[in-house]
Design a protein around this motif. Structure first.
Motif, PDB file in Angstrom:
ATOM      1  N   LEU A  27       0.833  -1.206   0.000  1.00 24.28           N
ATOM      2  CA  LEU A  27       0.000   0.000   0.000  1.00 24.28           C
ATOM      3  C   LEU A  27       0.868   1.256   0.000  1.00 24.28           C
ATOM      4  N   HIS A  28       1.932   1.253   0.793  1.00 28.34           N
ATOM      5  CA  HIS A  28       2.857   2.396   0.847  1.00 28.34           C
ATOM      6  C   HIS A  28       3.472   2.664  -0.534  1.00 28.34           C
ATOM      7  N   THR A  31       0.580   4.131  -2.814  1.00 35.07           N
ATOM      8  CA  THR A  31      -0.109   5.359  -2.403  1.00 35.07           C
ATOM      9  C   THR A  31       0.860   6.474  -2.026  1.00 35.07           C
ATOM     10  N   HIS A  32       2.073   6.129  -1.673  1.00 34.88           N
ATOM     11  CA  HIS A  32       3.091   7.085  -1.215  1.00 34.88           C
ATOM     12  C   HIS A  32       2.707   7.732   0.109  1.00 34.88           C
ATOM     13  N   ILE A  33       1.825   7.095   0.871  1.00 36.79           N
ATOM     14  CA  ILE A  33       1.512   7.554   2.225  1.00 36.79           C
ATOM     15  C   ILE A  33       2.701   7.167   3.102  1.00 36.79           C
ATOM     16  N   PRO A  34       3.204   8.087   3.940  1.00 39.55           N
ATOM     17  CA  PRO A  34       4.320   7.737   4.826  1.00 39.55           C
ATOM     18  C   PRO A  34       3.980   6.484   5.645  1.00 39.55           C
ATOM     19  N   ARG A  35       4.969   5.608   5.817  1.00 37.46           N
ATOM     20  CA  ARG A  35       4.714   4.304   6.442  1.00 37.46           C
ATOM     21  C   ARG A  35       4.170   4.418   7.869  1.00 37.46           C
ATOM     22  N   ASN A  36       4.677   5.341   8.674  1.00 40.14           N
ATOM     23  CA  ASN A  36       4.153   5.484  10.041  1.00 40.14           C
ATOM     24  C   ASN A  36       2.692   5.913  10.009  1.00 40.14           C
ATOM     25  N   PRO A  94      -3.600  10.191  -6.499  1.00 40.15           N
ATOM     26  CA  PRO A  94      -3.562   8.996  -7.352  1.00 40.15           C
ATOM     27  C   PRO A  94      -2.417   8.091  -6.917  1.00 40.15           C
ATOM     28  N   TYR A  95      -2.601   6.809  -7.041  1.00 34.80           N
ATOM     29  CA  TYR A  95      -1.510   5.892  -6.752  1.00 34.80           C
ATOM     30  C   TYR A  95      -1.087   5.240  -8.057  1.00 34.80           C
ATOM     31  N   THR A  96       0.128   4.751  -8.069  1.00 37.84           N
ATOM     32  CA  THR A  96       0.701   4.232  -9.313  1.00 37.84           C
ATOM     33  C   THR A  96       0.714   2.715  -9.309  1.00 37.84           C
ATOM     34  N   GLY A  97       0.761   2.157 -10.474  1.00 34.79           N
ATOM     35  CA  GLY A  97       0.896   0.715 -10.609  1.00 34.79           C
ATOM     36  C   GLY A  97      -0.443   0.001 -10.550  1.00 34.79           C
TER      37      GLY A  97
END
Length: 105
Positions: A27-28, A31-36, A94-97
């Motif tokens: 998911l990280h 989405t590029h949401i910071p892991r924490n 937007p998320y990639t892939g």
């Protein structure tokens, strides 16, 4: 839980394939949401009954087991409403892939 762009992005990613088993690192990456932030959101969504989770069993010997998350039926409804009612400033990034969480253990 307070609605923000990261939460609506996570909801969009989870609903891209709601019956799949999603893991945080995948998911990280998409989405590029910071892991924490992502792990905290997954934890809160699970506590609120919107997600279920379980460890991958058995897991390949060359990597640690994955901790899978999957929306519950009520979670699918809640996440859909969250996206629908999101403030314009909280629209998902937007998320990639490919859709994340396409693994079916």
């Amino acid at each position: 839980m307070r609605t923000n762009r990261n939460l609506t992005t996570l909801a969009t990613a989870l609903l891209a394939n709601p019956h799949a088993h999603h893991w945080a690192y995948n998911l990280h990456q998409h989405t590029h949401i910071p892991r924490n932030t992502l792990n905290t959101q997954l934890h809160h969504l699970t506590q609120q009954g919107h997600l279920t989770n379980h460890w991958e069993t058995p897991h390949p010997p060359n990597r640690p087991p994955r901790h899978y998350h999957q929306p519950t039926p009520t979670g699918i409804t809640w996440l859909t409403q969250l996206i629908t009612n999101a403030h314009p400033h909280h629209q998902p990034n937007p998320y990639t892939g490919p859709p994340p969480g396409t693994t079916q253990p």
